[in-house]
Design an enzyme around this catalytic site. Structure first.
Site, PDB file in Angstrom:
ATOM      1  N   LYS A   1       0.842  -1.206   0.000  1.00 50.84           N
ATOM      2  CA  LYS A   1       0.000   0.000   0.000  1.00 50.84           C
ATOM      3  C   LYS A   1       0.872   1.249   0.000  1.00 50.84           C
ATOM      4  O   LYS A   1       0.579   2.235  -0.684  1.00 50.84           O
ATOM      5  CB  LYS A   1      -0.929   0.001   1.231  1.00 50.84           C
TER       6      LYS A   1
ATOM      7  N   GLN B   1      -5.553  -1.706   9.625  1.00 48.17           N
ATOM      8  CA  GLN B   1      -5.286  -2.989   8.977  1.00 48.17           C
ATOM      9  C   GLN B   1      -5.834  -4.140   9.825  1.00 48.17           C
ATOM     10  O   GLN B   1      -5.568  -4.216  11.019  1.00 48.17           O
ATOM     11  CB  GLN B   1      -3.761  -3.140   8.778  1.00 48.17           C
TER      12      GLN B   1
ATOM     13  N   ASP C   1     -11.455   2.661   3.851  1.00 45.85           N
ATOM     14  CA  ASP C   1     -11.879   1.311   3.481  1.00 45.85           C
ATOM     15  C   ASP C   1     -13.406   1.202   3.365  1.00 45.85           C
ATOM     16  O   ASP C   1     -13.928   0.130   3.055  1.00 45.85           O
ATOM     17  CB  ASP C   1     -11.342   0.301   4.505  1.00 45.85           C
TER      18      ASP C   1
END
Ligand code: NAP
Length: 277
Positions: free
Chosen positions: A50, A94, A117
């Site tokens: 990422k 995460q 997200d």
């Protein structure tokens, strides 16, 4: 006949070029903060990818590496501090988090305006009422891959194996919003193979290596393999690729299918949040 390959690497590259073009019109640099708790090696690798993606599009990115034994309240305070920063436009926590942390409680605290997200209840609620703005990265990437086929989604029978908010449930809602007829299959589904055989569009998000075999697949179906399973040191999908590609019309590979598109959609979401507020 062999299925046409849906190349996620190529498509992701195109998305990054589009982002770089849009960035030229901005007077500031979009910023993404990734929060990692503990040292899960798969998470460390995903985060490295990422960060590299952020470099490719000239985003600012930072990783906040917190200890595995962090108290949930301290983690939430950290997220709230990121919410308050004006140079950070997207926040991603995460997964997985350590077992004693309630992941929903943490996601709840990411402000919907920085929820890179798309998993905050506000953004998921918007998805349910077909007011899509920031949608979860993997499902959004899946939709782009399906669009790459040039086949209309409307009227198709789509089957999602898996019903997690992260993937299965959300991609089903996105397909429904595009007028597919959607069926969810999960661990309690009776005669799953018979259900799956009806799919014009099949999304496999099960987390079981090579779960979908050729006999389950309708000829010419669009098959999207979301699974990442580590078997003998290599990544294996939820679809038995070698045999299913002989039946399907289109298929995503693992690796190189959904994974790169998930990351590209994280960049797109961050840009959207940076521009939109
Ligand atoms: P998850 O939360 O564990 O959900 C798995 C789903 O599969 C559940 O809904 C479960 O049903 C269902 N399932 C499990 N065993 C089954 C069986 N034998 N028959 C039918 N259904 C079954 O996993 P996830 O987070 O959605 O992820 C799914 C896979 O995608 C994993 O391999 C993950 O690594 C991968 N993934 C990839 C990306 C990417 O970017 N490529 C991103 C996210 C996830 P129940 O609900 O009934 O338990």
């Amino acid at each position: 006949m062999s299925a046409e390959l849906l190349n996620g690497n190529q498509l992701a590259k195109r998305v990054r070029s589009q982002i770089r073009r849009k960035l030229k019109k901005l007077t500031f640099t979009p910023g993404l903060a990734v929060v990692q708790v503990g040292n899960d090696p798969a998470s460390t690798l995903y985060i490295k990818h990422k960060q590299r993606d952020c470099e490719k599009v000239h985003f600012h990115s930072e990783v906040h590496h917190l200890p595995a034994d962090i108290h949930q309240d301290t983690l939430i305070e950290h997220v709230e501090a990121l919410n308050a920063r004006t140079d950070i436009h997207g926040i991603l926590v995460q997964m997985p988090l350590p077992q004693d942390i309630d992941k929903e409680a943490v996601i709840d605290k990411i402000t919907p305006h920085k929820d890179a997200d798309g998993l905050n209840p506000v953004n998921l609620g918007n998805l349910v009422i077909n007011r899509e703005r920031v949608t979860p990265c993997t499902p959004t990437g899946i939709i782009r891959l399906i669009e790459l086929t040039g086949e209309p989604i409307e009227g198709k029978h789509a089957i999602c194996i898996g019903r997690s908010p992260l993937v299965g449930k959300s991609v089903g809602l996105m397909l429904l919003n595009r007028n597919a007829t959607v069926t969810y299959c999960h661990s309690r589904t009776v005669d799953l193979a018979a259900e799956v055989q009806k799919a014009d569009i099949l999304v496999a998000a099960v987390g079981r290596p090579e779960f979908v075999i050729a006999d389950m697949v309708k000829p010419d179906a669009i098959v999207i393999d979301v699974g990442i399973n580590h078997v003998n040191g290599r990544a294996v999908g939820d679809v038995k690729f070698e045999e299913v590609k002989e039946v399907a019309g289109f298929i995503t590979p693992v690796p190189g299918g959904v994974g790169p598109m998930t990351r590209a959609m994280l960049l797109e979401n961050t840009l959207k949040l940076a521009i939109g507020g």
